[in-house]
Scaffold this motif. Structure first.
Motif, short mmCIF file in Angstrom:
data_model
loop_
_atom_site.label_atom_id
_atom_site.label_comp_id
_atom_site.label_asym_id
_atom_site.label_seq_id
_atom_site.Cartn_x
_atom_site.Cartn_y
_atom_site.Cartn_z
N GLY A 155 13.60 3.77 12.61
CA GLY A 155 13.32 4.70 13.70
C GLY A 155 14.12 5.98 13.61
N ILE A 156 15.26 5.95 12.89
CA ILE A 156 16.12 7.13 12.79
C ILE A 156 15.57 8.13 11.78
N HIS A 157 15.21 7.63 10.58
CA HIS A 157 14.73 8.58 9.56
C HIS A 157 13.22 8.55 9.38
N GLY A 158 12.53 7.75 10.21
CA GLY A 158 11.07 7.83 10.27
C GLY A 158 10.31 7.25 9.09
N THR A 159 11.00 6.49 8.22
CA THR A 159 10.32 5.89 7.08
C THR A 159 10.29 4.39 7.26
N LYS A 160 9.08 3.82 7.36
CA LYS A 160 8.96 2.37 7.54
C LYS A 160 9.47 1.64 6.32
N GLU A 161 9.98 0.42 6.56
CA GLU A 161 10.44 -0.46 5.49
C GLU A 161 11.49 0.20 4.61
N GLN A 162 12.36 1.00 5.25
CA GLN A 162 13.46 1.63 4.54
C GLN A 162 14.66 1.70 5.49
N LEU A 163 15.81 1.23 5.03
CA LEU A 163 17.03 1.17 5.84
C LEU A 163 18.17 1.79 5.06
N ILE A 164 19.16 2.32 5.78
CA ILE A 164 20.33 2.91 5.11
C ILE A 164 21.60 2.32 5.70
N LEU A 165 22.48 1.82 4.82
CA LEU A 165 23.81 1.37 5.22
C LEU A 165 24.78 2.51 4.93
N ARG A 166 25.56 2.89 5.95
CA ARG A 166 26.53 3.98 5.81
C ARG A 166 27.94 3.43 6.03
N ASP A 167 28.93 4.12 5.47
CA ASP A 167 30.31 3.74 5.75
C ASP A 167 30.71 4.26 7.13
N GLY A 168 31.95 4.01 7.54
CA GLY A 168 32.42 4.41 8.85
C GLY A 168 32.40 5.91 9.07
N GLU A 169 32.44 6.68 7.97
CA GLU A 169 32.41 8.15 8.07
C GLU A 169 30.98 8.69 8.13
N GLY A 170 30.01 7.81 7.88
CA GLY A 170 28.61 8.24 7.92
C GLY A 170 27.99 8.54 6.56
N LEU A 230 20.75 1.96 0.06
CA LEU A 230 19.38 2.18 0.54
C LEU A 230 18.61 0.89 0.29
N MET A 231 18.00 0.32 1.34
CA MET A 231 17.18 -0.88 1.19
C MET A 231 15.73 -0.49 1.44
N ARG A 232 14.87 -0.87 0.50
CA ARG A 232 13.47 -0.46 0.58
C ARG A 232 12.58 -1.64 0.22
#
Length: 202
Positions: free
Chosen positions: A49-64, A69-71
């Motif tokens: 919902g954040i980056h608008g791409t279905k079936e795609q997720l992003i893991l970020r560190d504490g700084e962002g 990238l999981m796809r």
């Protein structure tokens, strides 16, 4: 030590990390991971919902900064396969991507007793074709990531007092065993969250 993303995410001691889901309506979903002892944000997961791409997720560190990238691999090949396949790519500061793990979830009732399995890339010496599997049921916040020898490397659970007080599964804990890559563990948890239609799903 078993670095999958980086040895900087492997601790010599057991770590208890708290997960708090972000609501879809506020900022597109996902969740935040906090070190329970140091009370600091360690990871953030952006749902689709954040980056608008279905079936795609992003893991970020504490700084962002993006770590993983999981796809999900889609298309006709997947429609005909008995498995749905996710791929996790590590991302460096220049933005280049390297495949580090793949996760298979059953796509058919014929393989239901085969759970969700994860392979480290490039393929290791495991002759089973996988390195880790999920045991238990993630939506109940009662599951483990287990290695090929049956050792639990990470355990998802709920603090019973918190659950009674809050009556929600939006807060839960993940215990990561010594030497395991915490970034890898939360990459897998992000995919489980999506598979079961939770905070990262859109």
């Amino acid at each position: 030590m078993m670095p999958v993303i980086s040895k900087m995410y492997c601790s010599s001691s057991q770590k208890v990390l708290g997960v708090r889901r972000r609501p879809h309506v506020v900022n597109g979903g996902g969740f935040v991971v906090t070190d329970c002892s140091a009370q600091r944000v360690v990871f953030k997961v952006d749902g689709c919902g954040i980056h608008g791409t279905k079936e795609q997720l992003i893991l970020r560190d504490g700084e962002g900064d993006a770590l993983l990238l999981m796809r999900r691999k889609g298309g006709m090949v997947e429609a005909l396969s008995i498995y749905k396949k996710w791929k996790g790519y590590s991302m460096n500061y220049e933005g280049s991507q390297t495949l580090v793990f793949s996760l298979k979830e059953p796509n058919s009732c014929f393989v239901r007793n085969n759970g969700i399995r994860i392979s480290i890339e490039p393929r290791g010496s495991s002759n089973k074709g996988w390195d880790f599997e999920i045991r238990g049921y993630f939506p109940d916040r009662n599951c483990s990531i287990v290695d090929i020898r049956g050792n639990v490397i990470a355990q998802v659970g709920v603090n019973k007092e918190v659950e009674k007080l809050m009556e929600t599964k939006d807060l839960y804990n993940v215990v990561v065993k010594p030497g395991m890559d915490q970034a890898f563990v939360f990459g897998v948890i992000a995919v489980l969250d999506y598979i079961y239609g939770e905070s990262t799903y859109c």
